[in-house]
Design a protein around this motif. Structure first.
Motif, PDB file in Angstrom:
ATOM      1  N   PRO A 648      -2.030  -1.844  19.206  1.00  0.00           N
ATOM      2  CA  PRO A 648      -3.042  -2.692  19.856  1.00  0.00           C
ATOM      3  C   PRO A 648      -3.460  -2.143  21.216  1.00  0.00           C
ATOM      4  O   PRO A 648      -4.642  -2.189  21.567  1.00  0.00           O
ATOM      5  N   LEU A 651      -5.780   0.800  20.865  1.00  0.00           N
ATOM      6  CA  LEU A 651      -7.139   0.376  20.510  1.00  0.00           C
ATOM      7  C   LEU A 651      -7.851  -0.307  21.667  1.00  0.00           C
ATOM      8  O   LEU A 651      -9.054  -0.132  21.859  1.00  0.00           O
ATOM      9  N   MET A 652      -7.118  -1.087  22.422  1.00  0.00           N
ATOM     10  CA  MET A 652      -7.760  -1.744  23.563  1.00  0.00           C
ATOM     11  C   MET A 652      -8.250  -0.696  24.553  1.00  0.00           C
ATOM     12  O   MET A 652      -9.340  -0.815  25.116  1.00  0.00           O
ATOM     13  N   GLU A 655     -11.332   0.846  23.147  1.00  0.00           N
ATOM     14  CA  GLU A 655     -12.498  -0.031  23.288  1.00  0.00           C
ATOM     15  C   GLU A 655     -13.021  -0.054  24.721  1.00  0.00           C
ATOM     16  O   GLU A 655     -14.232  -0.112  24.956  1.00  0.00           O
ATOM     17  N   ILE A 693      -9.774  -0.885   7.595  1.00  0.00           N
ATOM     18  CA  ILE A 693      -9.398  -1.003   9.005  1.00  0.00           C
ATOM     19  C   ILE A 693      -8.780   0.289   9.521  1.00  0.00           C
ATOM     20  O   ILE A 693      -9.078   0.728  10.633  1.00  0.00           O
ATOM     21  N   ASN A 696     -11.425   2.733  10.236  1.00  0.00           N
ATOM     22  CA  ASN A 696     -12.185   2.356  11.439  1.00  0.00           C
ATOM     23  C   ASN A 696     -11.432   2.677  12.729  1.00  0.00           C
ATOM     24  O   ASN A 696     -12.039   2.991  13.750  1.00  0.00           O
TER      25      ASN A 696
ATOM     26  N   LEU B  17       3.137  -5.029  14.096  1.00  0.00           N
ATOM     27  CA  LEU B  17       2.318  -4.277  15.047  1.00  0.00           C
ATOM     28  C   LEU B  17       3.038  -3.041  15.552  1.00  0.00           C
ATOM     29  O   LEU B  17       2.472  -2.239  16.283  1.00  0.00           O
ATOM     30  N   GLU B 102     -13.159  -6.698  12.669  1.00  0.00           N
ATOM     31  CA  GLU B 102     -13.160  -5.271  12.340  1.00  0.00           C
ATOM     32  C   GLU B 102     -14.446  -4.633  12.850  1.00  0.00           C
ATOM     33  O   GLU B 102     -14.486  -3.462  13.185  1.00  0.00           O
ATOM     34  N   LEU B 106     -11.817  -4.029  17.206  1.00  0.00           N
ATOM     35  CA  LEU B 106     -10.761  -3.536  16.313  1.00  0.00           C
ATOM     36  C   LEU B 106      -9.361  -3.919  16.769  1.00  0.00           C
ATOM     37  O   LEU B 106      -8.503  -4.223  15.942  1.00  0.00           O
ATOM     38  N   SER B 107      -9.143  -3.887  18.082  1.00  0.00           N
ATOM     39  CA  SER B 107      -7.796  -4.206  18.557  1.00  0.00           C
ATOM     40  C   SER B 107      -7.411  -5.613  18.109  1.00  0.00           C
ATOM     41  O   SER B 107      -6.284  -5.856  17.684  1.00  0.00           O
ATOM     42  N   ALA B 109      -8.675  -7.125  15.483  1.00  0.00           N
ATOM     43  CA  ALA B 109      -8.548  -7.108  14.018  1.00  0.00           C
ATOM     44  C   ALA B 109      -7.133  -6.698  13.625  1.00  0.00           C
ATOM     45  O   ALA B 109      -6.543  -7.264  12.703  1.00  0.00           O
ATOM     46  N   VAL B 110      -6.579  -5.710  14.346  1.00  0.00           N
ATOM     47  CA  VAL B 110      -5.234  -5.242  14.033  1.00  0.00           C
ATOM     48  C   VAL B 110      -4.199  -6.348  14.284  1.00  0.00           C
ATOM     49  O   VAL B 110      -3.310  -6.583  13.467  1.00  0.00           O
ATOM     50  N   GLN B 113      -4.562  -8.999  11.574  1.00  0.00           N
ATOM     51  CA  GLN B 113      -3.924  -8.561  10.330  1.00  0.00           C
ATOM     52  C   GLN B 113      -2.440  -8.891  10.362  1.00  0.00           C
ATOM     53  O   GLN B 113      -1.894  -9.489   9.436  1.00  0.00           O
TER      54      GLN B 113
END
Lengths: 798, 217
Positions: A648, A651-652, A655, A693, A696, B17, B102, B106-107, B109-110, B113
């Motif tokens: 996470p 990805l953050m 982003e 996912i 992506n 995670l 998604e 995305l963060s 979305a993960v 999930q």
């Protein structure tokens, strides 16, 4: 007498459960009930006959769930034969009963979810239903019953199939869960809006719930429906008792509640799972002598999305105008690049600012508007639950968009020209919708309100000839810019008022046209918007991100008793004092440099955007990228690889970097500087797999590292991947698979790539893959996570 | 479902995670809390089950609606004379939510999930715990649930299990050609019923052959 005629005279009765009775007669779990039409016809006929004797006017042929997916080429029994036998059995029972009764061709869900949630295309679903309907009609069905539908999109596919295959009456019942929603989120009001738009003859509720749980939902439906309502309830709420299904109420209680529903206004009553001829007999004897409640026209102006209905005419409705390329170079570029994410973001921002509906205009001279509108509408309706206003002057594009739209749309627009009405009204009749009608015709825009009213009347009349009521028309009073015509606003306001007072109609306006050519346009726009609402404006096409416009909107509603206890007003402005002015320390010079890198490492999107904006004042974009952003991304990537940072966070950070890149990109476009891409990478989730996912995640990281990604999406055929690699001479292809069952299609893709694009390196990843798997398929690299793919790309292109 | 009503297993969310509990940063924790709230609003958990007769001979398993061969499942079903087939889903609303993020974030979305999987697991555990008590009352014992795809219990069996439970009609679960259940947060499982209590410690994750799996317990 036809069934619709008979329905006007009295309450009709439908039959009850078929599946549960077949099971009692020996149908095994998982065995297809349709097959019994051929191998046990006597049982099927007997069940129909018992229902007819119990009082049923409608017998549903045993065709629920019968379609090409279950009866395919390899099946023992053929689709034609199963349907023909089903209709014949029902007819035979009617003949034996000596009664007058109608045979319904029974259609249910396909058992597949439609794209994008599932793997069945909308037109494939239409074709599946059409095939069954055509056979059913040929074999002599009296009506089409589409039942147990729990997804509005699949329901629309079935109704369109029926409309395009026959002229038989169409009855549709849907299944709600205990929250009063369809499985895909629809409400009673949203589904009624869509079904009435499509012009079904009867609509209602079946299955899922017992009669007691259906009553509240029914009340909602009756309040909004102008169409006769049918209820086929389960025998109660099911529970398991020693492995058997039993229901919480008996036939007498069932009949008692069904009678109450008939008194409330239901016109066709029957049963579903667990009900028997005894249930129907008791219902019929209780309801037979009731005087039916008349079905009244509600005259509501309403549009819908898959999840909600929006009524126009009570409180002003805000239609967000931002999804439109006119005068927006970034938007135009997004369209040319198929950058749907940018467009989605425009939609989400408007929703967050209070839009109730989104206008969608994607017209650009150099693109295929019909294809683009379809693509954008599909994307928007999968992410945003607001109804859409389809905005195009191209009637072919309009038809395609209306067809695949999941609900009842606003249609922008028709006008008083013969040609326009001839193009648009048949579409409204077929697919449903509320049409925006511009007060102009062959002679142009009338200068006076009287002239515009006359055109409005002409449009209403013409629509009526197509069977489209005034409730499905929104009159656009048009406004001409006040700086060139000083009477412009006055004429518009008078038109609005007269449409409301003299014609009893609903209106719409593109409000901000009024201020073209003037400084500080928001001042005029806000004032004009208030005046327009005061003169009856029902729906306003505005920019909901504009504070002045939303100020006018919230104030008007609070002042006009449309906002109980000023709740929305307080909600919008109540907390503002405290929240204003939260800085993030993005000062100049070194301080800001630190802040950008830290913002990225910490994954703070807004701070990263603010910091980069600040830095762009005195720094070169490429320098910012190379000296700050890339090092920050590298540190995050290393942390992830070492296990000190987790997905996470990775990805953050990605982003946050992306938000900063977006701002840099706009700046570079303005100054004509181009950032060289490091290389092009194809990414795809292989055929059969619809989880993307993982793919992506790889995409966002590769893009941040300066690669151009050709994202082919999910469920991608091997041929398409190979063709793209050849056509664009791509050096690296990334493939993702989640399921063991789709690994073979990954293997097939690699084989094809080796044959046609031998220069391309292939990296693979996904939940089920291992190094061994990857080796045995002949992939060049197994990437266990997203950073591994970035590293491999750096190797290939580095 | 109403917000705040679900009892969450945070450790499981963090495990999916790949986060270690102690050093989860605040930003991720905030994201997890947001996801929980949105899931509680979007999820509509539903389950169905049905009992079938069972005969097991060696690896050959016959449940009437389904015949299959599986060493792992047959071991799991030792001393069982009946079987419960079980299906559960969080519903399509969760997939709509996942699809939304998604595309937008995305963060999130993960994290969604992971949270959704944890939610589904808890829901299945709770539902089966209740069933266990019901069966115990009649003197029977339920074995741990075992899903197609675990060990050598073939995914192909989904083709029989989904119609046998009438999953599409009852809880809206569908099967793709690639044997993927949709809505994606759905589960089917076989649960052995026995007259004999058994201390059967081996459950789902541990029997799986993928020993380098990131999510292995």
């Amino acid at each position: 007498m036809s069934i619709l005629q008979e329905l006007k005279e009295r309450i009709l009765f439908c039959d009850g459960g078929m599946g549960s009775l077949l099971q009692a007669a020996g149908l095994k779990a998982g065995e297809l009930p349709g097959t019994w039409n051929i191998c046990r016809p006597e049982v099927v006929v007997q069940i129909h006959k018992e229902y007819l004797d119990a009082g049923a006017d409608i017998v549903t042929a045993n065709t629920f769930g019968v379609d090409r997916l279950k009866y395919h080429e390899a099946s023992e029994y053929k689709l034609d034969a199963v349907i023909a036998a089903a209709i014949k059995n029902a007819r035979e029972a009617v003949a034996q009963s000596g009664k007058k009764a109608w045979v319904a061709l029974d259609l249910g869900p396909t058992g597949k979810l439609l794209k994008p949630l599932g793997d069945l295309g909308f037109e494939e679903a239409v074709a599946l239903y059409k095939e069954v309907i055509q056979i059913g009609v040929r074999e002599g069905a009296d009506l089409i019953l589409i039942e147990t539908m729990s997804d509005s999109y699949e329901t629309k596919a079935a109704v369109l199939a029926a409309k395009e295959s026959c002229s038989l009456p169409i009855f549709v019942t849907v299944t709600f869960d205990e929250r009063g929603k369809l499985l895909t989120g629809g409400t009673p009001a949203s589904i009624v809006a869509m079904l009435e738009g499509l012009g079904v003859d009867v609509l209602g509720i079946n299955c899922g719930l017992g009669p007691a749980q259906m009553k509240e939902i029914l009340k909602e439906m009756l309040a909004v429906s102008s169409t006769p309502i049918m209820v086929n309830s389960n025998a109660g709420l099911p529970r398991s008792k020693q492995g058997q299904t039993v229901y919480d109420i008996d036939a007498d209680q069932f009949a008692e509640i069904m009678e109450k529903m008939a008194v409330m206004g239901v016109r066709i009553v029957g049963g579903c799972c667990g009900t028997t001829p005894e249930h129907i007999s008791k219902v019929a004897s209780r309801c037979r002598h009731l005087t039916p409640v008349p079905v009244t026209a509600k005259k509501r102006t309403v549009i819908s999305s898959f999840a909600q209905a929006v009524e126009i005419g009570k409180s002003p409705v805000i239609i967000g105008e931002r999804i439109n390329p006119t005068g927006k170079s970034r938007f135009k570029q997004a369209l040319r690049e198929h950058n749907l994410e940018y467009i989605l973001q425009e939609g989400v921002t408007q929703q967050d600012h209070g839009a109730h509906v989104l206008d969608v205009n994607v017209g650009l001279p150099e693109i295929d508007e019909a294809a683009m509108l379809e693509e954008v509408v599909k994307e928007l309706q999968s992410v945003i639950d607001l109804p859409l206003q389809l905005d195009t002057a191209d009637s072919a594009a309009m038809e395609r968009a209306m067809r695949i739209y999941n609900g009842k749309p606003l249609i922008n627009s028709v006008n008083g020209k013969e040609e326009s009405m001839k193009a648009i009204f048949p579409l409204v009749k077929k697919y449903g919708g509320v049409a925006v009608a511009l007060c102009l015709d062959e002679h142009g825009i009338p200068e006076t309100a009287q002239g515009r009213i006359e055109i409005a009347e002409k449009i209403y009349q013409n629509a009526a000839e197509y069977g489209i009521g005034p409730e499905n028309i929104l009159i656009d009073a048009l406004c001409l810019t006040v700086s060139s015509d000083s009477k412009g606003a006055v004429t518009t306001l008078e038109t609005l008022r007269r449409v409301r007072d003299e014609l009893g109609g609903k209106t719409i306006l593109g409000v901000s046209n009024i201020s073209f050519g003037l400084p500080k346009r928001e001042i005029i726009n806000g004032a004009f918007f208030t005046m327009a609402m005061q003169n009856g404006l029902s729906a306003a096409i505005i920019n909901p991100n504009s504070e002045a416009m939303m100020n006018a909107y919230y104030s008007f509603r609070a002042l006009m008793d449309l906002d109980p206890q000023c709740g929305d007003y307080i909600g919008a402005y109540g907390g503002q004092g405290a929240a204003a002015g939260t800085g993030n320390g993005a000062g100049a010079g070194q301080g800001a440099a630190l802040s950008l890198a830290v913002s990225i490492e910490k994954g703070l999107r807004e701070q990263a955007a603010a910091a980069v904006t600040e830095q762009l004042k005195d720094r070169n974009p490429l320098e910012i990228i190379n000296s700050q952003m890339i090092p920050a991304l590298d540190r995050v990537g290393k942390g992830f690889e070492k296990g000190t940072l987790f997905l996470p966070q990775l990805l953050m950070s990605a982003e946050a970097a992306k938000a900063a890149f977006e701002i840099i990109k706009v700046r570079m476009d303005e100054s004509g500087v181009k950032q060289e891409k490091k290389g092009t990478v194809i990414l795809a989730t292989v055929k059969g797999d619809i989880h993307d996912i993982g793919k992506n995640i790889v995409k966002v990281l590769l893009e941040n590292y300066g690669y151009q990604v050709l994202d082919l999406g999910k469920d991608v055929p091997p041929e398409q991947i190979a063709e793209t690699a050849v056509k664009q001479q791509v050096k690296l292809v990334g493939l993702s698979a989640l399921m063991t069952t789709t690994v073979p299609s990954m293997e097939e893709t690699i084989r094809l790539l080796r044959a046609s694009a031998p220069w391309a390196k292939v990296m693979v990843g996904g939940a089920v893959l291992t190094q061994d798997y990857a080796d045995s398929m002949g992939a060049d690299r197994y990437c266990r996570d997203a950073m591994a793919s970035v590293n491999y790309a750096e190797e290939v292109f580095g | 479902m109403e917000a705040g009503t679900w009892s969450w297993n945070d450790r499981e969310i963090l495990r999916y995670l790949g986060c270690k509990t102690a050093d989860t940063p605040e930003t991720v924790r905030t994201l997890i809390e947001e996801c929980k709230t949105e899931l509680e609003q979007s999820a509509a958990p539903k389950a169905v089950w049905r009992e079938f007769p069972l005969t097991v001979q060696g690896q050959e398993i016959d449940m009437g609606c389904l015949k299959t061969s599986s060493r792992h499942l047959s071991r799991n079903l030792r001393d069982c004379d009946r079987i419960l087939l079980f299906g559960a889903t969080l519903g399509a609303g969760v997939d709509i939510l996942l699809g939304r993020y998604e595309k937008l974030q995305l963060s999130k979305a993960v994290v969604l999930q992971a949270s959704a999987v944890a939610m589904l697991e808890t829901y299945c555990d709770e539902t089966i715990k209740q069933l266990k008590e019901e069966y115990l009352a009649e003197g029977a014992y339920l074995r741990p649930r075992f899903s197609p795809g675990y060990g050598d219990f073939s995914l192909e069996c989904q083709r029989m299990i989904v119609p046998a439970l009438d999953l599409n009609r009852r809880i809206g679960v569908t099967l793709t050609d690639a044997l993927l259940m949709l809505p994606s947060k759905s589960v089917t499982a076989a649960v052995g019923i026995s007259q004999v209590p058994a201390d059967c410690r081996v459950e789902g994750c541990e029997v799986c052959g993928k020993r380098d799996c990131l999510y292995r317990r």
